[in-house]
Design a protein around this motif. Structure first.
Motif, mmCIF file in Angstrom:
data_model
loop_
_atom_site.group_PDB
_atom_site.id
_atom_site.type_symbol
_atom_site.label_atom_id
_atom_site.label_comp_id
_atom_site.label_asym_id
_atom_site.label_seq_id
_atom_site.Cartn_x
_atom_site.Cartn_y
_atom_site.Cartn_z
ATOM 1 N N LYS A 1 -0.655 11.146 7.000
ATOM 2 C CA LYS A 1 -1.906 10.667 7.597
ATOM 3 C C LYS A 1 -2.016 9.146 7.550
ATOM 4 O O LYS A 1 -2.660 8.544 8.410
ATOM 5 N N MET A 2 -1.388 8.524 6.526
ATOM 6 C CA MET A 2 -1.545 7.074 6.347
ATOM 7 C C MET A 2 -0.979 6.294 7.536
ATOM 8 O O MET A 2 -1.594 5.349 8.017
ATOM 9 N N GLY A 3 0.196 6.721 8.029
ATOM 10 C CA GLY A 3 0.823 6.028 9.161
ATOM 11 C C GLY A 3 -0.093 6.018 10.371
ATOM 12 O O GLY A 3 -0.297 4.985 11.017
ATOM 13 N N GLY B 1 11.392 -0.422 0.908
ATOM 14 C CA GLY B 1 10.871 0.760 1.607
ATOM 15 C C GLY B 1 9.355 0.868 1.534
ATOM 16 O O GLY B 1 8.770 1.854 1.972
ATOM 17 N N GLU B 2 8.683 -0.162 0.987
ATOM 18 C CA GLU B 2 7.220 -0.101 0.864
ATOM 19 C C GLU B 2 6.550 -0.563 2.161
ATOM 20 O O GLU B 2 7.157 -1.250 2.980
ATOM 21 N N THR B 3 5.262 -0.196 2.302
ATOM 22 C CA THR B 3 4.472 -0.652 3.450
ATOM 23 C C THR B 3 3.627 -1.837 3.007
ATOM 24 O O THR B 3 2.976 -1.778 1.965
ATOM 25 N N ILE B 4 3.639 -2.913 3.813
ATOM 26 C CA ILE B 4 2.845 -4.104 3.487
ATOM 27 C C ILE B 4 1.824 -4.300 4.599
ATOM 28 O O ILE B 4 2.171 -4.311 5.779
ATOM 29 N N ILE B 5 0.538 -4.425 4.201
ATOM 30 C CA ILE B 5 -0.495 -4.701 5.203
ATOM 31 C C ILE B 5 -1.010 -6.119 4.959
ATOM 32 O O ILE B 5 -1.103 -6.567 3.827
ATOM 33 N N SER B 6 -1.307 -6.834 6.052
ATOM 34 C CA SER B 6 -1.809 -8.198 5.876
ATOM 35 C C SER B 6 -3.038 -8.424 6.745
ATOM 36 O O SER B 6 -3.213 -7.788 7.787
ATOM 37 N N GLY B 7 -3.890 -9.344 6.283
ATOM 38 C CA GLY B 7 -5.144 -9.609 6.988
ATOM 39 C C GLY B 7 -5.688 -10.984 6.659
ATOM 40 O O GLY B 7 -4.975 -11.840 6.145
ATOM 41 N N MET B 8 -6.994 -11.174 6.927
ATOM 42 C CA MET B 8 -7.602 -12.506 6.837
ATOM 43 C C MET B 8 -8.186 -12.823 5.466
ATOM 44 O O MET B 8 -8.645 -13.931 5.240
ATOM 45 N N ILE C 1 0.852 -1.194 0.000
ATOM 46 C CA ILE C 1 0.000 0.000 0.000
ATOM 47 C C ILE C 1 0.883 1.237 0.000
ATOM 48 O O ILE C 1 1.909 1.274 0.686
ATOM 49 N N GLU C 2 0.512 2.232 -0.807
ATOM 50 C CA GLU C 2 1.302 3.469 -0.788
ATOM 51 C C GLU C 2 0.386 4.677 -0.902
ATOM 52 O O GLU C 2 -0.655 4.635 -1.568
ATOM 53 N N PRO C 3 0.743 5.782 -0.208
ATOM 54 C CA PRO C 3 -0.099 6.983 -0.247
ATOM 55 C C PRO C 3 -0.044 7.637 -1.624
ATOM 56 O O PRO C 3 0.974 7.548 -2.316
ATOM 57 N N LYS C 4 -1.164 8.284 -2.011
ATOM 58 C CA LYS C 4 -1.194 8.898 -3.345
ATOM 59 C C LYS C 4 -0.466 10.237 -3.380
ATOM 60 O O LYS C 4 0.060 10.629 -4.403
ATOM 61 N N PRO D 1 -6.776 -7.052 15.870
ATOM 62 C CA PRO D 1 -5.539 -7.818 16.083
ATOM 63 C C PRO D 1 -5.152 -8.728 14.917
ATOM 64 O O PRO D 1 -4.053 -9.254 14.894
ATOM 65 N N THR D 2 -6.069 -8.942 13.932
ATOM 66 C CA THR D 2 -5.694 -9.790 12.787
ATOM 67 C C THR D 2 -5.178 -8.943 11.620
ATOM 68 O O THR D 2 -4.890 -9.469 10.549
ATOM 69 N N PHE D 3 -5.074 -7.636 11.835
ATOM 70 C CA PHE D 3 -4.554 -6.737 10.796
ATOM 71 C C PHE D 3 -3.128 -6.347 11.179
ATOM 72 O O PHE D 3 -2.889 -5.871 12.275
ATOM 73 N N ARG D 4 -2.157 -6.591 10.292
ATOM 74 C CA ARG D 4 -0.751 -6.316 10.611
ATOM 75 C C ARG D 4 -0.149 -5.366 9.581
ATOM 76 O O ARG D 4 -0.534 -5.392 8.408
ATOM 77 N N ILE D 5 0.810 -4.563 10.044
ATOM 78 C CA ILE D 5 1.517 -3.631 9.155
ATOM 79 C C ILE D 5 3.007 -3.885 9.303
ATOM 80 O O ILE D 5 3.489 -4.044 10.430
ATOM 81 N N LYS D 6 3.721 -3.917 8.204
ATOM 82 C CA LYS D 6 5.189 -3.952 8.329
ATOM 83 C C LYS D 6 5.810 -3.253 7.127
ATOM 84 O O LYS D 6 5.212 -3.185 6.044
ATOM 85 N N GLY D 7 7.011 -2.717 7.341
ATOM 86 C CA GLY D 7 7.740 -2.084 6.247
ATOM 87 C C GLY D 7 8.637 -3.111 5.580
ATOM 88 O O GLY D 7 9.208 -3.964 6.250
ATOM 89 N N ASP D 8 8.748 -3.065 4.254
ATOM 90 C CA ASP D 8 9.674 -3.953 3.549
ATOM 91 C C ASP D 8 11.027 -3.252 3.496
ATOM 92 O O ASP D 8 11.184 -2.238 2.806
ATOM 93 N N PRO D 9 12.038 -3.767 4.233
ATOM 94 C CA PRO D 9 13.323 -3.052 4.305
ATOM 95 C C PRO D 9 14.027 -2.969 2.948
ATOM 96 O O PRO D 9 14.791 -2.047 2.690
#
Length: 702
Positions: free
Chosen positions: A432-434, A456-463, A422-425, A445-453
């Protein structure tokens, strides 16, 4: 002062497969208990309990909603408001992507009403919520709904409950007519017919059972009496001696058997046609437990680790569990909690024993879906919300700061199975996105966020795809953040197949003090779902005690990135059994690095494999499309488990890798002229076939 005695509380949840009619049942409950004066319909997007915009647009429940209402059993027949009970109700989602809402609700409820579709009977998600209720030992009653629909069958649906969920189901009602002829229900206790009249079924008449149904009703009653009598010696003697058993005795024994998970009363009707809901509410009073009918809640002393129990009693020290955090656009973070023991007044201080922080409780709110009512005091058995708790999350224990600090068992949640980038437009959206992602992760609690080192992108994961779709939509509407999302990616995992050993040695010599860490590790595979275990086998101080946590930390960090394709390692035990240290140069950081290196080496020798999430799939299609749909599933590496009939439709049960299911909705529509439907839920992790694992490792597949 307490207005309702705790014996008259019923904390219940309404749970079911998607589209079985949970929210419609809840809307009728609110109408008949006088909370709403107009019935809100799901199909018109006006359901009170579906208050989010996304819920109204899609006609599904996304977030669990809580409300309070009051009911006097059989008041609709006697017209007298006596013996009034207080219901705290939570309406939960049916879609598997929002399973977190069902789990955290069941954790704090005393009983549940399980709703079934009278045409489909037990569906895949019905089994999932049933297992979740089993896990939390929640007594339940069943309601076979939608008996007015074409193809509805009470007997078929009842038999599916007996065969797939529990042989202890016990019918206490049967319908009068089915499909368009549904006109009421037979109460098997009083052997009277209940007819629901008026525009909204609000006038209930007690009549004689239609003569054509009398023989069938007697057969069902005999089955019911036999099942109930088997649970009580005195009743069994009376039953075998063919003596008449009073309705009061039957109800008393059925209530105890329901609370002990020995029997499950089954009701029937059609919520949409306003048939059978009032007797279902009586069933909640008669058969589901009050807080005092259940065992005391067990926790541990956060200082000594000793077990402590707290009874549902106002005189006990205040003890509560926070089960949900929600963002409210008007008041900020709302923390929902269930009071298990003691009382609480607004303005008092509470201790969060999970974080060990004291917080002041400002406002106490009683929730009615999205509406709020301020109260000054709470008692044992209450479910409420508060505003302004800064460091309280789902699963934290709240208690009286002056009593023994108790910690209740936390709620465990499933791991996410799907991820997207996911990336801001715009630059403004970036800031605001952070914040928006952080707020949404606090709620779910089943929604996770992590940065890809690496990128540098943001990855969100869910069910699931719908879960992430709703979260991105909420960011846009509630937090005014515009974002672009990438293609969905599967949350692969890695594990090992055999045992292996390896050495990790980290030695650095510089001008002054150096670094020295040296370990030997043994890795072994564990059964799927058993997780990670660290075993300390060091004897005689060959590695000093203070360095062992650092080794474990290094191992855990190394497990985040596996050796096949860089995915997290799961289901393995790691034993630290040997090593050495240097009097001067050894440090925590050196042992952490040595542990990390040893794990990587040992994993490479232990036949590492890639695992993928396998989904349990139910596809419903017209018979003439069966061959095409099954062929398509086989091409997606699917394994067909069984096919069955439902009216003039075919039901396919299959297990398919999640990686092959992206875009399946469009495929199924085009294969079946838009007439096929499917539901899927996560089942387990399985080994990826070798050729596909190689493609994933080489980056040819995502």
């Amino acid at each position: 002062m307490r207005k309702y005695p705790i014996e008259k509380y019923r904390n219940i949840g309404i749970i079911a497969h998607i589209d079985a009619g949970k929210t419609t049942v809840t809307e009728r409950v609110l109408f008949y208990t006088g909370i709403s004066h107009k019935i809100g319909e799901v199909h018109e997007g006006k359901a009170i309990m579906d208050w989010m915009e996304q819920e109204r647009e899609r006609g599904i429940t996304i977030t669990s909603a809580a409300t309070t209402c009051f009911w006097s059993p059989e008041e609709y027949l006697t017209k007298e408001k006596t013996n009034e009970h207080r219901f705290n109700i939570i309406d939960t989602p049916g879609h598997i992507d929002f399973t977190v809402e069902v789990q955290r609700s069941l954790r704090v409820l005393d009983g549940a009403v399980v709703v079934f579709d009278g045409v489909a009977g037990v569906e895949p998600q019905s089994e999932t919520v049933w297992r979740q209720a089993d896990k939390f030992k929640v007594p339940r009653i069943c309601f076979i709904n939608k008996l007015d629909r074409i193809g509805a069958s009470f007997e078929k649906s009842f038999n599916s409950i007996v065969q797939k969920l529990s042989p202890n189901a016990c019918a206490v009602q049967i319908p009068i007519g089915e499909e368009q002829n549904l006109s009421g229900v037979v109460d098997l206790f009083s052997m009277k017919a209940l007819k629901f009249e008026g525009n909204l079924g609000e006038k209930v008449k007690l009549e004689e059972i239609p003569s054509g149904l009398l023989e069938k009703a007697h057969k069902w009653r005999d089955k019911m009496v036999e099942k109930i009598a088997a649970e009580d010696e005195n009743l069994l003697e009376k039953y075998l001696a063919r003596e008449e058993i009073s309705i009061e005795d039957l109800r008393r024994v059925l209530r105890q058997a329901t609370i002990n998970y020995k029997l499950i009363p089954v009701f029937c009707g059609s919520a949409l046609k306003n048939t059978g809901v009032q007797p279902l509410l009586d069933g909640v009073v008669y058969y589901l437990p009050s807080p005092v009918d259940l065992p005391a809640i067990i926790g541990v002393d956060s200082k000594t680790g000793k077990e402590i129990s707290r009874k549902s009693d106002d005189s006990e020290p205040f003890t509560a569990l926070a089960f949900k955090v929600a963002t409210d656009p008007y008041v900020g973070a709302l923390t929902y909690f269930r009071v298990y023991a003691g009382t609480l007044s607004k303005g008092s201080y509470i201790l969060n024993t999970t974080t060990r922080e004291k917080e002041r409780l400002g406002r106490i709110l009683r929730m009615h879906a999205a509406e709020r009512e301020e109260v000054d005091e709470l008692f044992s058995g209450d479910i409420a919300a508060t505003v302004g708790l800064k460091n309280t999350s789902t699963g934290h224990t709240l208690c009286d700061p002056d009593s023994v600090p108790i910690v209740l068992e936390e709620i465990t949640f499933p791991e996410p199975v799907i991820a997207i980038r996911i990336e801001p437009k715009t630059k403004a959206d970036q800031e605001k996105m952070g914040m928006a992602l952080h707020r949404l992760a606090e709620e779910d609690p089943t929604f996770r966020i992590k940065g890809d080192p690496d990128t540098g992108e943001t990855i969100i994961s869910g069910m699931g795809e719908l879960h992430l779709d709703i979260l991105v939509d909420r960011m846009k509407r509630e937090f005014k953040v515009e974002a672009s999302v990438g293609r969905p990616q599967v949350a692969y995992k890695e594990t090992i197949k055999t045992e292996a050993e390896a050495e990790g040695k980290y030695i650095r010599q510089s001008g002054g003090r150096g670094q020295y860490g040296h370990v030997w590790l043994r890795v072994e595979s564990k059964e799927r779902g058993q997780g990670f275990e660290f075993i300390d086998e060091i004897k005689g101080g060959i590695i000093p005690k203070e360095f062992i946590p650092a080794v474990e930390k290094g191992i855990k960090e190394a497990m985040l990135k596996g050796v096949v394709a860089g995915y997290p390692l799961i289901d393995m035990s790691v034993a630290l059994y040997d090593g050495s240290f240097h009097e001067v140069d050894s440090s925590e950081i050196a042992f952490k690095i040595a542990g990390s290196q040893a794990l990587q080496s040992a994993t490479k020798r232990a036949k590492p494999i890639l695992l993928e999430p396998i989904m349990k799939l139910e596809v419903i299609v017209p018979e003439n499309f069966l061959g095409d749909v099954m062929g398509n599933l086989s091409a997606r590496r699917g394994k067909i488990e069984e096919t069955s009939d439902r009216l003039n439709l075919k039901v396919i049960d299959a297990k398919v890798p999640l990686a092959e299911m992206f875009g399946y909705a469009t495929s199924l529509r085009s294969l079946t002229e838009g007439r096929g439907t499917f539901t899927m839920e996560f089942d387990k992790y399985e080994e990826v076939p070798g050729n596909i694992a190689r493609e994933i490792a080489e980056g040819k597949r995502r």
